[in-house]
Design an enzyme around this catalytic site. Sequence first.
Site, PDB file in Angstrom:
ATOM      1  N   ASN A 198       0.779  -1.185   0.003  1.00 40.89           N
ATOM      2  CA  ASN A 198      -0.158  -0.176  -0.105  1.00 40.89           C
ATOM      3  C   ASN A 198       1.020   1.195  -0.036  1.00 40.89           C
ATOM      4  O   ASN A 198       1.499   1.698   1.042  1.00 40.89           O
ATOM      5  CB  ASN A 198      -0.903  -0.091   1.174  1.00 40.89           C
ATOM      6  N   VAL A 247       6.291   2.424   5.553  1.00 40.92           N
ATOM      7  CA  VAL A 247       7.295   1.483   4.927  1.00 40.92           C
ATOM      8  C   VAL A 247       7.230   1.369   3.255  1.00 40.92           C
ATOM      9  O   VAL A 247       8.185   1.246   2.554  1.00 40.92           O
ATOM     10  CB  VAL A 247       7.457   0.122   5.666  1.00 40.92           C
ATOM     11  N   CYS A 248       5.876   1.449   2.922  1.00 38.52           N
ATOM     12  CA  CYS A 248       5.929   1.548   1.385  1.00 38.52           C
ATOM     13  C   CYS A 248       6.264   2.668   0.559  1.00 38.52           C
ATOM     14  O   CYS A 248       6.994   2.512  -0.193  1.00 38.52           O
ATOM     15  CB  CYS A 248       4.482   1.172   0.744  1.00 38.52           C
ATOM     16  N   SER A 249       6.071   3.692   1.347  1.00 38.28           N
ATOM     17  CA  SER A 249       6.479   4.634   0.985  1.00 38.28           C
ATOM     18  C   SER A 249       8.168   4.917   0.989  1.00 38.28           C
ATOM     19  O   SER A 249       8.625   5.591  -0.131  1.00 38.28           O
ATOM     20  CB  SER A 249       5.849   6.198   1.743  1.00 38.28           C
ATOM     21  N   THR A 279       9.496   2.968  -1.849  1.00 39.46           N
ATOM     22  CA  THR A 279       9.331   3.459  -3.430  1.00 39.46           C
ATOM     23  C   THR A 279      10.279   4.689  -3.381  1.00 39.46           C
ATOM     24  O   THR A 279      10.955   4.626  -4.495  1.00 39.46           O
ATOM     25  CB  THR A 279       7.877   3.937  -3.402  1.00 39.46           C
TER      26      THR A 279
END
Length: 160
Positions: free
Chosen positions: A52, A57-59, A62
Site C-alpha cells: 500500500n 514502509v511502502c513509501s 518506493t
Amino acid sequence: MDFEIFVHGEKAAELKPVTSGAAPDFTLLDLKGNEIRLSELKKTVLISVFPNINTRVCSLQTKHFNQEAAHHPEFDFLSISNNSAQEQRQWCAAEGVDMTILSDDGSFGRAYGLLMETGPLKGRLARAVFVIKAGEIVYHEILKETSEEPNYQAALDAAQ
C-alpha cells in the site's frame, strides 16, 4: 514452497511465491495509461512490490528505489502495488517521485504468488523485490514481516 507473511508479528497469510526460473510475463498500466510488458523490457529489471503506497514502509521503499533509479539508467525499475492508479498519482505528486509505478489488477500478484488471499491485508500484495535478467529471476526477496524494508543493496548488487 509455502511462505508465511506476518503483520506486526501476527501471521497474516501463506503464499506460494515464484522465486526462481522464468519470470512470469505480465502487462500492467503505468500512471500515464501506457502498457508495460515485462517481456518487452530489454534491460535488467528490478521490481519493487509493496502492499500500500500510502503506508510508511511502502513509501520509504518506493522513494529509495526512485533515488536508485536516477543513478542506474542501465536498469528498468518497476514499482508495483495494487493501489489504484489515482492513489499512486496522488502519492507521486505529493512526494515528488517520478518513476514507473504500475497498478496491479491482481494478475501480477497471482502470477508471482504474492497476492494475499486471507488476513488483514487480504487483496494486497506481499512486500517483495525481484531482479530479472534475460527473462529469468536471478534474485528475490520476499519479506516475511510486512513492516520491514527490503535489503536494497542486495537487490542492486544482484542487478549489477
